[in-house]
Design a protein around this motif. Structure first.
Motif, mmCIF file in Angstrom:
data_model
loop_
_atom_site.group_PDB
_atom_site.id
_atom_site.type_symbol
_atom_site.label_atom_id
_atom_site.label_comp_id
_atom_site.label_asym_id
_atom_site.label_seq_id
_atom_site.Cartn_x
_atom_site.Cartn_y
_atom_site.Cartn_z
ATOM 1 N N GLN A 1 0.844 -1.182 0.000
ATOM 2 C CA GLN A 1 0.000 0.000 0.000
ATOM 3 C C GLN A 1 0.874 1.223 0.000
ATOM 4 N N ALA A 2 0.497 2.169 -0.846
ATOM 5 C CA ALA A 2 1.217 3.430 -0.827
ATOM 6 C C ALA A 2 1.064 3.972 0.579
ATOM 7 N N LYS A 3 2.175 4.280 1.210
ATOM 8 C CA LYS A 3 2.062 4.827 2.559
ATOM 9 C C LYS A 3 1.309 6.141 2.464
ATOM 10 N N ALA A 4 0.285 6.260 3.251
ATOM 11 C CA ALA A 4 -0.513 7.476 3.201
ATOM 12 C C ALA A 4 0.413 8.655 3.498
ATOM 13 N N GLN A 5 0.463 9.566 2.562
ATOM 14 C CA GLN A 5 1.341 10.732 2.757
ATOM 15 C C GLN A 5 0.597 11.712 3.652
ATOM 16 N N GLN A 6 0.466 11.316 4.916
ATOM 17 C CA GLN A 6 -0.321 12.158 5.802
ATOM 18 C C GLN A 6 0.439 13.398 6.212
ATOM 19 N N ILE A 7 1.733 13.251 6.287
ATOM 20 C CA ILE A 7 2.545 14.399 6.674
ATOM 21 C C ILE A 7 3.463 14.736 5.510
ATOM 22 N N GLU B 1 8.102 5.061 -3.479
ATOM 23 C CA GLU B 1 7.919 5.949 -2.330
ATOM 24 C C GLU B 1 9.126 6.823 -2.049
ATOM 25 N N VAL B 2 10.318 6.362 -2.445
ATOM 26 C CA VAL B 2 11.499 7.204 -2.211
ATOM 27 C C VAL B 2 11.794 8.058 -3.445
ATOM 28 N N GLY B 3 10.824 8.162 -4.332
ATOM 29 C CA GLY B 3 10.920 9.140 -5.412
ATOM 30 C C GLY B 3 11.488 8.602 -6.718
ATOM 31 N N ILE B 4 11.699 7.280 -6.797
ATOM 32 C CA ILE B 4 12.189 6.732 -8.067
ATOM 33 C C ILE B 4 10.974 6.367 -8.907
ATOM 34 N N ARG B 5 10.823 7.059 -10.020
ATOM 35 C CA ARG B 5 9.614 6.909 -10.839
ATOM 36 C C ARG B 5 9.830 5.971 -12.023
ATOM 37 N N GLN C 1 21.786 8.352 -4.467
ATOM 38 C CA GLN C 1 20.361 8.001 -4.375
ATOM 39 C C GLN C 1 20.167 6.526 -4.723
ATOM 40 N N PHE C 2 20.875 6.090 -5.768
ATOM 41 C CA PHE C 2 20.744 4.684 -6.177
ATOM 42 C C PHE C 2 21.247 3.750 -5.078
#
Lengths: 336, 299
Positions: A20-26, B163-167, B26-27
């Protein structure tokens, strides 16, 4: 698709915590925003206006926003808005026998400045989010301050969210030119309101999102519009509404996504009921069709019905119009 | 933005990461986190690590010892329940014990008696599905997350790098593949499906923009005895290898789902498998025993 394996497995996989995408709550970053916009209303058609005042509002708005993370779990939002408005607004309607009602507009030189400052603090702890807010708004003739508190909780599988919020506000109204217009209250009036909202949102499956919200609002004090006037049986009187109002709302929202055609159906229903006998039902249907190049086309239809407040009824002249003398008001000199 | 690659071994398999990053730093951060995450999942779900959760549960099979499953394991168990139901019992994470009698390093056909005895230790439906009081009720019974965890790991890594910005990145865990976005110019990753008999020779190419791609095939492990091919894909209901497709690759939004669909397709046998996977609506490529390829991928 003749078997449900793909849907069933995808739904089950979507519950896996690490997927799950971690809810970007902050927020992770400082955000600073400035926006300016200008709003203009078209002139009212000549045939609909009685007092040759056709211009409408011109509003200039400057907005400023700051979003700042304060550590991993806390976020501060500050919004400031400066709004300058001038122009005329609808004042009251007047109907001659056998003719359509006509609008009487206020003077063209209404000018007001509104400053609105609000701040909120959001504290997020895993699946719980607490939000505290305060806001203050001031105009030449209106002061308002409000406080709010909100709490939202996600279920362990992150498919369900419960949210509760409450807010209170106190408004002070000081109508301008009360000495000229006798229908406007001469002393400061105040209004107090508090409202509560509870909602339940659930991802029913990969394609379907459901949200149900219940709201309760109580208002007391001066609930009229000091600048509105009503022409009743030959007399121009001020807008006068009851000093208490309790309203209830129920809203049900459905979002259903269709993979096959890359589109979403929104089905929203809203019920409103208050102790002024206003009861309304709103059904909104919208089809969000996605196309190539990021284009989205949204045909929608709204069905709305509303009953009138118990103190409202159409008023027409019973006598001949020659007996009527329209009030003569020099609009140019009435507003600061 | 540059493309960085890294190869490593985890869960007994060669793994490859290809990420577009702004900097080597970053990698390296993303790569190290991925390697750590793989190690975490392996330490929890591997049957071969004696201290793993799965090994502990397996060792206690048939005893009264109860286990409290953490949320991740519990939801994986729920996932396995759905997979078991949707496959009419063919996808069964308790079927790993069949490999004790079907030893592909030592080709021989077990006796029907051995098969029946082993089948007694199989049956997902026998498990008490209680998160706080879980156990394997029959001695010798074993959980095997091998058919789920590598695919799940591919999803976890792809989700994590997003989530760490790698698209723009690709996670390839020995053929269980998950994409976190296409190349920066929008072009898809081109994935070759290997020829069952000629490794490195693609029989089909798949354009992968996002989501997961998983394959299942009998070419990796099988043996031929008396002119008959015995695949390592074993039906947990009959206890016998499946006489089915040579291989299947499936796309789904999540690699774990793609992997499960591919496994069920193999377990159903050639004719029924092809019909079933077509009915799911998921894009797929099948290769039959004569290396005939059928592709339902668009573009």
């Amino acid at each position: 698709m003749n078997n449900n394996a793909l849907l069933a497995l995808s739904t089950a996989a979507a519950c896996l915590p690490a997927l799950q995408a971690k809810a970007q709550q902050i927020t992770q970053d400082f955000q600073l925003g400035v926006r300016h916009y200008n709003y203009q209303e078209s002139a009212v058609p000549v045939e609909n206006v009685l007092n040759q005042q056709y211009e409408r509002y011109d509003i200039e708005v400057n907005q400023f926003r700051l979003v700042a993370p304060l550590g991993d779990n806390t976020q501060l939002n500050v919004d400031f808005q400066h709004e300058k408005m001038s122009g005329a607004s609808p004042w009251y309607t007047f109907q001659l026998p056998g003719e359509a009602p006509k609008q009487v507009m206020s003077g063209a030189s209404i000018e007001d400045t509104r400053r609105d400052l609000s701040a909120s603090l959001k504290i997020a702890l895993d699946r719980d989010v607490l939000t505290l807010g305060a806001a203050r708004s001031s105009e030449d003739d209106y002061e308002s301050q409000s406080f709010s508190v909100g709490y939202a909780k996600e279920s362990d599988d992150r498919l369900t969210t419960w949210a509760f919020s409450a807010d209170v506000s106190n408004d002070d109204i000081n109508p301008v030119d009360a000495e000229i217009y006798r229908t406007r209250p001469a002393s400061e009036q105040s209004k107090h309101s508090n409202s509560y909202l509870a909602s339940y949102a659930r991802i029913m499956n990969k394609h379907w999102l459901l949200k149900i919200a219940l709201g309760l609002s109580r208002k007391s004090g001066y609930l009229s519009d000091p600048y509105k006037q009503v022409f009743v049986e030959g007399a121009l009187i001020g807008d006068a509404r009851p000093d208490k109002r309790i309203s209830r709302t129920l809203a049900v929202q459905n979002r259903y996504f269709f993979d096959d055609v890359n589109a979403a159906l929104h089905v929203d229903y809203r019920f409103y009921d208050d102790d002024w006998d206003i009861r309304s039902n709103t059904l909104d249907l919208a089809w969000y069709q996605n196309w190539d190049f990021g284009i989205q086309i949204v045909p929608s239809v709204r069905l709305y019905e509303q009953s009138a407040a118990f103190f409202m009824k159409p008023s027409t002249l019973k006598s001949e119009p020659t007996e009527i003398t329209l009030p003569t008001i020099d609009c140019q000199n009435t507003v600061q | 933005m540059d493309l960085f690659d890294f190869q490593f071994k985890a869960m007994g398999s060669p793994c490859a990461l290809s990420f577009y990053c702004d900097s080597e730093q970053q990698f390296n951060q993303a790569k190290n986190a991925c390697v750590e995450e793989m190690a975490r999942l392996e330490a929890k779900y591997s049957r071969y690590q004696p201290d793993s959760l799965i090994s502990k549960i397996n060792k206690a099979a048939g005893s009264e010892q109860l286990f409290e499953l953490d949320t991740e394991t519990w939801i994986l168990m729920q996932y396995a329940t759905i997979a078991h139901r949707e496959s009419n019992g063919l996808f069964d994470i308790t079927s790993g014990v069949l490999h004790q009698i079907w030893d592909f390093k030592n080709p021989q056909i077990p006796s029907q008696e051995d098969i029946n005895r082993t089948l007694d230790k199989i049956g997902f439906a026998k498990l008490p599905m209680e998160q706080t009081a879980f156990r394997l009720p029959v001695a010798g019974m074993e959980l095997d997350f091998g058919g789920i965890v590598k695919e799940y790991a591919a999803d976890v890594l792809a989700n994590f790098i997003g989530e760490v910005g790698i698209r723009h990145g690709l996670v390839d865990l020995a053929g269980d593949i998950a994409a976190a976005g296409p190349h920066p110019d929008g072009k898809p990753w081109e994935i070759g499906i290997s020829h069952p008999a000629i490794p490195g020779e693609p029989v089909a190419k798949i354009a992968l923009h996002s989501g997961g791609l998983a394959s299942s095939g009998d070419y990796a492990r099988c043996f031929v005895l008396n002119d008959k091919k015995y695949s390592h894909i074993i039906n947990p209901i009959t206890g016998w290898p499946v006489d089915g497709l040579s291989g299947v690759s499936v796309w789904a939004e999540q690699c774990i789902v793609a992997g499960t669909l591919a496994t069920i397709t193999m377990l159903k046998g050639e004719e029924e498998g092809k019909k079933w996977i077509a009915e799911t609506g998921a894009p797929y490529v099948t290769i039959d025993q004569h290396f005939r390829v059928e592709s339902q991928f668009k573009g």
